[in-house]
Write a protein that holds these residues in place. Sequence first.
Motif, PDB file in Angstrom:
ATOM      1  N   LEU A  69       0.930  -1.231  -0.004  1.00 24.75           N
ATOM      2  CA  LEU A  69      -0.084   0.046   0.056  1.00 24.75           C
ATOM      3  C   LEU A  69       0.868   1.200  -0.060  1.00 24.75           C
ATOM      4  CD1 LEU A  69      -2.555  -0.852   2.653  1.00 24.75           C
ATOM      5  CD2 LEU A  69      -2.599  -1.200   0.417  1.00 24.75           C
ATOM      6  N   ALA A  70       1.876   1.263   0.351  1.00 27.03           N
ATOM      7  CA  ALA A  70       2.905   2.323   0.335  1.00 27.03           C
ATOM      8  C   ALA A  70       2.969   3.115  -0.794  1.00 27.03           C
ATOM      9  CB  ALA A  70       4.333   1.982   1.108  1.00 27.03           C
ATOM     10  N   GLY A  71       2.958   4.314  -0.750  1.00 27.72           N
ATOM     11  CA  GLY A  71       3.275   5.260  -1.886  1.00 27.72           C
ATOM     12  C   GLY A  71       3.495   6.731  -1.482  1.00 27.72           C
ATOM     13  N   GLY A  72       3.753   7.266  -2.572  1.00 30.82           N
ATOM     14  CA  GLY A  72       4.248   8.890  -2.381  1.00 30.82           C
ATOM     15  C   GLY A  72       4.201   9.644  -3.618  1.00 30.82           C
ATOM     16  N   SER A  73       4.690  10.892  -3.724  1.00 27.13           N
ATOM     17  CA  SER A  73       4.396  11.746  -4.699  1.00 27.13           C
ATOM     18  C   SER A  73       5.461  11.252  -5.541  1.00 27.13           C
ATOM     19  CB  SER A  73       4.765  13.175  -4.141  1.00 27.13           C
ATOM     20  OG  SER A  73       5.832  13.246  -3.536  1.00 27.13           O
ATOM     21  N   LYS A  74       6.722  10.765  -5.459  1.00 33.55           N
ATOM     22  CA  LYS A  74       7.599  10.431  -6.338  1.00 33.55           C
ATOM     23  C   LYS A  74       8.188   8.991  -5.939  1.00 33.55           C
ATOM     24  CE  LYS A  74      10.986  13.549  -4.819  1.00 33.55           C
ATOM     25  NZ  LYS A  74      11.849  14.627  -4.934  1.00 33.55           N
ATOM     26  N   GLY A  75       8.742   8.281  -7.010  1.00 36.99           N
ATOM     27  CA  GLY A  75       9.752   7.086  -6.329  1.00 36.99           C
ATOM     28  C   GLY A  75       8.920   5.822  -6.341  1.00 36.99           C
ATOM     29  N   ASP A  76       7.803   5.736  -6.471  1.00 34.47           N
ATOM     30  CA  ASP A  76       6.859   4.658  -6.490  1.00 34.47           C
ATOM     31  C   ASP A  76       7.280   3.341  -7.018  1.00 34.47           C
ATOM     32  OD1 ASP A  76       5.577   5.881  -4.462  1.00 34.47           O
ATOM     33  OD2 ASP A  76       3.502   5.823  -5.501  1.00 34.47           O
ATOM     34  N   ASP A  77       7.918   3.558  -8.378  1.00 38.85           N
ATOM     35  CA  ASP A  77       8.302   2.629  -9.211  1.00 38.85           C
ATOM     36  C   ASP A  77       9.513   1.895  -8.429  1.00 38.85           C
ATOM     37  OD1 ASP A  77       9.607   5.058  -9.481  1.00 38.85           O
ATOM     38  OD2 ASP A  77       9.885   4.547 -11.898  1.00 38.85           O
ATOM     39  N   LYS A  78      10.548   2.613  -8.097  1.00 43.59           N
ATOM     40  CA  LYS A  78      11.950   2.180  -7.620  1.00 43.59           C
ATOM     41  C   LYS A  78      11.452   1.415  -6.277  1.00 43.59           C
ATOM     42  CE  LYS A  78      16.402   3.686  -6.046  1.00 43.59           C
ATOM     43  NZ  LYS A  78      17.345   4.783  -6.094  1.00 43.59           N
ATOM     44  N   ALA A  79      10.854   2.012  -5.497  1.00 46.89           N
ATOM     45  CA  ALA A  79      10.384   1.593  -4.190  1.00 46.89           C
ATOM     46  C   ALA A  79       9.803   0.077  -4.302  1.00 46.89           C
ATOM     47  CB  ALA A  79       9.306   2.407  -3.261  1.00 46.89           C
ATOM     48  N   THR A  80       9.171  -0.053  -5.420  1.00 43.84           N
ATOM     49  CA  THR A  80       8.004  -1.348  -5.691  1.00 43.84           C
ATOM     50  C   THR A  80       9.146  -2.486  -6.046  1.00 43.84           C
ATOM     51  OG1 THR A  80       6.242  -0.257  -6.003  1.00 43.84           O
ATOM     52  CG2 THR A  80       6.208  -2.370  -6.762  1.00 43.84           C
TER      53      THR A  80
END
Length: 253
Positions: A69-80
């Motif tokens: 579920l974690a997400g933010g304004s940027k970088g969600d692709d790298k985090a995933t």
Amino acid sequence: MTAPILVTGGTGTLGGHVVPLLREAGREVRTLSRRDHGPGDGVEHFSADLLKGEGIEPAVKGVETVLHLAGGSKGDDKATWNLVGAASKAGVRHIVYISVIGANTMPLSWFKTQLEAERAVTDSGIPWTMLRAAQFHDLVLKIAEMMGRMPVVPVPGGLRFQPVDSREVAARLVQLTLGRPAGPVPDLAGPAVYGMGELVGGYLRARGKRRMMMPVRMPGKAGKAYRAGENLSLDGADVGRRTWEEFLAERVR
């Protein structure tokens, strides 16, 4: 004994609904977030930085299902990508991901990032389930509050939303998490489509405020996509029950 379920972003708006539901279903739950969270609620908390790829391994160890579920304004692709890499090494058997309606159609960088995060999940080699949802009432309220502070409210023509209640999304995600990997499932949107003027106007009325509304045209590819309803799911979506008006009646005094 069943393995624990890891919920990333478990202390956020959506996670705050999901975790209690999983606990009510009798499941052991871990949460992962950037900030430390003290014990005391029967949930095991892990602190990690998904964007940097730090601290993920202890959280996924011994886990069979991850609800991301974690997400933010940027970088969600790298985090995933970082999350699924660690999950794959740990032998995770099911990853459930919440994405957004329009990830594959909207010509905006944030939507493109969500599409890349989806690819991280689908290319991970881990059996997966993916739900695309509309914007939550909670997010629309924040936007309306911000716009409602202006003496004159700009209303982009053709900008429409299908806001959905975060509790209904949480209930659907829990159902999916407790089930078998299902791949892409039907979108989940709210019961009605609203123009931005209707959403802000409803908020202002709930607060007993009046503001002048000024129509403006949203230019470029983004404006064209919004006017075409590329951020909506009008056919084939599951539809929630709770309306924007009902949400406002509860949240705005």
